[in-house]
Design an enzyme around this catalytic site. Structure first.
Site, PDB file in Angstrom:
ATOM      1  N   SER B  55       0.850  -1.184   0.000  1.00  0.00           N
ATOM      2  CA  SER B  55       0.000   0.000   0.000  1.00  0.00           C
ATOM      3  C   SER B  55       0.893   1.243   0.000  1.00  0.00           C
ATOM      4  O   SER B  55       2.110   1.138   0.123  1.00  0.00           O
ATOM      5  CB  SER B  55      -0.911  -0.012   1.223  1.00  0.00           C
ATOM      6  OG  SER B  55      -1.819  -1.087   1.114  1.00  0.00           O
ATOM      7  N   GLY B  56       0.267   2.413  -0.144  1.00  0.00           N
ATOM      8  CA  GLY B  56       1.039   3.648  -0.201  1.00  0.00           C
ATOM      9  C   GLY B  56       1.195   4.181  -1.613  1.00  0.00           C
ATOM     10  O   GLY B  56       1.796   5.226  -1.816  1.00  0.00           O
ATOM     11  N   HIS B  57       0.651   3.432  -2.604  1.00  0.00           N
ATOM     12  CA  HIS B  57       0.718   3.862  -4.000  1.00  0.00           C
ATOM     13  C   HIS B  57      -0.650   4.264  -4.529  1.00  0.00           C
ATOM     14  O   HIS B  57      -0.862   4.329  -5.730  1.00  0.00           O
ATOM     15  CB  HIS B  57       1.265   2.740  -4.881  1.00  0.00           C
ATOM     16  CG  HIS B  57       2.566   2.187  -4.429  1.00  0.00           C
ATOM     17  ND1 HIS B  57       3.680   2.968  -4.285  1.00  0.00           N
ATOM     18  CD2 HIS B  57       2.937   0.929  -4.061  1.00  0.00           C
ATOM     19  CE1 HIS B  57       4.690   2.209  -3.860  1.00  0.00           C
ATOM     20  NE2 HIS B  57       4.258   0.974  -3.707  1.00  0.00           N
ATOM     21  N   ASP B 110       7.251  -8.800  -4.190  1.00  0.00           N
ATOM     22  CA  ASP B 110       6.037  -9.035  -4.980  1.00  0.00           C
ATOM     23  C   ASP B 110       6.167 -10.315  -5.794  1.00  0.00           C
ATOM     24  O   ASP B 110       5.252 -11.130  -5.842  1.00  0.00           O
ATOM     25  CB  ASP B 110       5.772  -7.844  -5.910  1.00  0.00           C
ATOM     26  CG  ASP B 110       5.359  -6.603  -5.137  1.00  0.00           C
ATOM     27  OD1 ASP B 110       4.345  -6.663  -4.435  1.00  0.00           O
ATOM     28  OD2 ASP B 110       6.068  -5.580  -5.218  1.00  0.00           O
ATOM     29  N   HIS B 216       9.128   3.801  -3.709  1.00  0.00           N
ATOM     30  CA  HIS B 216       9.094   3.593  -2.259  1.00  0.00           C
ATOM     31  C   HIS B 216      10.072   4.529  -1.573  1.00  0.00           C
ATOM     32  O   HIS B 216      10.498   4.295  -0.450  1.00  0.00           O
ATOM     33  CB  HIS B 216       9.485   2.163  -1.898  1.00  0.00           C
ATOM     34  CG  HIS B 216       8.703   1.145  -2.638  1.00  0.00           C
ATOM     35  ND1 HIS B 216       9.100   0.663  -3.853  1.00  0.00           N
ATOM     36  CD2 HIS B 216       7.533   0.548  -2.351  1.00  0.00           C
ATOM     37  CE1 HIS B 216       8.200  -0.208  -4.285  1.00  0.00           C
ATOM     38  NE2 HIS B 216       7.245  -0.291  -3.397  1.00  0.00           N
TER      39      HIS B 216
END
Lengths: 216, 330
Positions: B55-57, B110, B216
């Site tokens: 998350s965070g994107h 990933d 990131h």
């Protein structure tokens, strides 16, 4: 060493997780800083979350046979951590849980075989070998040393002291490496001069377990 | 750290809950294991597309679930890959029998977690890996290039083909073509702050920029003094064009993506600079996308993606889409 020395029981796993949690927490800011230098800073949180989840399993697994307990740990690590650490340590525990004859007494030699098998599975999953600036730079040489101690029937205490030394040397050696795998690989030359955070956390884990067995 | 946050541990769950409520006409959110899926069941015979990542994107990837794009998205913790049981549960939930295509950004975590998820899922499935970031040198001996903003274009274009009944093999082939025809590079002016860390991921001077930054906050090619937009955009486009080598007058899609903390006014200025530079180099821009689609929390900065377009790509780009973050034609 006393005769009843434990090498791999459910009790052993839980008490090691608690020891490791203490050491990782004491070194958390160092590991986080290493990861911020060459990664993105998630490694320490993943390791801490994983340890917390395993320790919380105590009530669920304490009376289970080792094979079932390892399987429960594996599934928790795999589903609860995420990131590279979740996949790699999950793979490690799945491999351990699949070892044959787990529910008989696990002696030192058998415990070594389980760890060696687990590291081999991690190596296949991560497709990383020594020299690529990852946790495998520590885990693979440690696994090879355990194999040597086991095959030559070396004195255990002395052998584990050698393992501690190897883990530390190999962790420090990641400092001058170029990264070719993992997130630090995107940095090229700029990754040089920084110890790999995964190598550092792995070394701390090995150091903690070995010292605890030596002092049993 | 100044963020809208209650407890760091609840950050992701609470944000997902809000996302589910805000877009309940399009998607639904499942927790334990967490994934976002379409409100309506995947129609029979349609290949299901599943993506995911840390998350965070946002809006990537949950914001791209809906008609014409993804069937499901698996969110990990902030900047950490999702776990395999999320992919397995999402696949079991959405697969209508035509198979699942996993769309994975090239990051080690990933790749490993999606591989394990694919192994755990018993239905027919395949994967494509995006690696559009030209800031990183590609090599078969290393992790290679990062998968970044072009993943959005892959999800849109393959999503349209899947909606039209494309097979798993055809969807994979088109996805690989889009990835191969795309190049991206980003620049950051500030760092981002991961909620669990509570402090910025890296220090950067007021007059500095990180050239070739990842999504990131991981460092890029080099640290430089900040320059006028035209110079920055020119340097980014040089790196991309050097990699893509478009034919003279080749049609392209120009995608200016915000990292989360840069206002749209600046992104449009970047778009203008990029159009002028591309025109002077004989590259035709025929489609555009400008906005915050593949972000790095509150980071200030932007990435530029150029995609070489043939008729198949254009047709699927133009097709209707209805997701939380992208909607046209319906």
């Amino acid at each position: 060493m006393k005769k009843e020395t434990e090498f791999m029981s459910v009790n052993f796993l839980i008490s090691q997780a608690k020891n490791i949690q203490k050491v990782i927490d004491e070194n958390a800011s160092e590991i986080e800083a290493l990861d911020q230098n060459i990664g993105d800073g998630d490694h320490i949180f993943n390791i801490q979350r994983g340890l917390k989840l395993v320790i919380e399993l105590e009530g669920t697994i304490k009376d289970l046979p080792l094979s079932k307990a390892l399987n429960t740990i594996a599934m928790k690590v795999l589903s609860g951590i995420g990131g590279s650490s979740g996949a790699l340590f999950g793979t490690f525990f799945i491999s351990m849980a699949k070892s044959p004859d787990l529910d008989k007494d696990v002696d030192f030699s058998k415990a070594c075989e389980m760890i060696i098998g687990g590291v081999k599975a991690m190596k296949e999953r991560g497709k990383a070998d020594v020299g690529e600036k990852t946790m495998m730079d520590v885990l693979i040489p440690v696994s090879e040393k355990l194999n040597e101690i086991k095959n030559n029937n070396n004195e255990i205490k002395q052998g584990l002291n050698e393992v501690i030394k190897i883990a530390e040397d190999r962790m420090l050696a990641t400092k001058d490496m170029l990264a070719t795998k993992g997130r630090a690989s995107f940095l090229g030359e700029r990754a040089k001069g920084h110890i790999d955070p995964g190598a550092r956390s792995s070394q701390l884990i090995i150091d903690t377990i070995c010292k605890s067995v030596i002092n049993q | 750290m100044k963020k809208f946050i209650n407890k760091a541990d609840d950050f992701l769950k609470e944000s997902l809950n809000g996302f589910g409520k805000a877009h309940s006409d399009i998607i639904q959110v499942s927790l334990d294991p967490s994934f976002v899926s379409r409100k309506n069941k995947t129609k029979e015979g349609k290949v299901s597309l599943i993506s995911g990542g840390g998350s965070g994107h946002e809006p990537m990837h949950g914001g791209f679930v809906g008609h014409g794009m993804l069937d499901a998205a698996c969110p990990g913790f902030v900047f950490s890959a999702p776990a395999p049981d999320q992919m397995q549960a999402a696949a079991e939930h959405v697969d209508s029998g035509a198979g699942v295509l996993f769309i994975v950004k090239n990051y080690s975590g990933d790749i490993m977690n999606f591989q394990m998820g694919a192994e755990m899922y018993s239905g027919k499935n395949d994967s494509i890996v995006t690696n559009d970031d030209v800031a990183v040198k590609d090599s078969t001996f290393t992790t290679g290039r990062r998968g970044v903003a072009a993943t959005v274009l892959v999800e849109k274009i393959v999503g349209s083909l899947a909606e039209d009944g494309g097979s798993l093999e055809e969807c994979k082939k088109l996805g690989e073509k889009v990835n191969k025809n795309a190049g991206t590079m980003g620049v950051a002016f500030t760092s981002c702050t991961v909620p669990a860390a509570g402090k910025p991921t890296f220090d950067i001077g007021d007059d500095e920029m990180e050239f070739g930054v990842g999504i990131h906050g991981e460092p890029g090619r080099k640290r430089e003094k900040i320059q006028p937009s035209k110079t920055i955009v020119g340097n980014i486009l040089d790196a991309i064009l050097d990699n893509l080598k478009p034919e003279n007058n080749e049609k392209t899609l120009l995608f200016v993506n915000g990292m989360g903390g840069t206002p749209l006014t600046e992104l449009y200025l970047v778009y203008d600079d990029a159009c002028q530079i591309l025109q002077s180099k004989g590259v035709e821009v025929t489609r555009s996308l400008v906005g915050n689609y593949c972000t790095s929390l509150e980071m200030q900065g932007a990435s530029i993606t150029l995609l070489k377009c043939d008729e198949e790509i254009l047709k699927n780009w133009d097709a209707p889409v209805h997701t939380a973050a992208m909607r046209w034609g319906m």
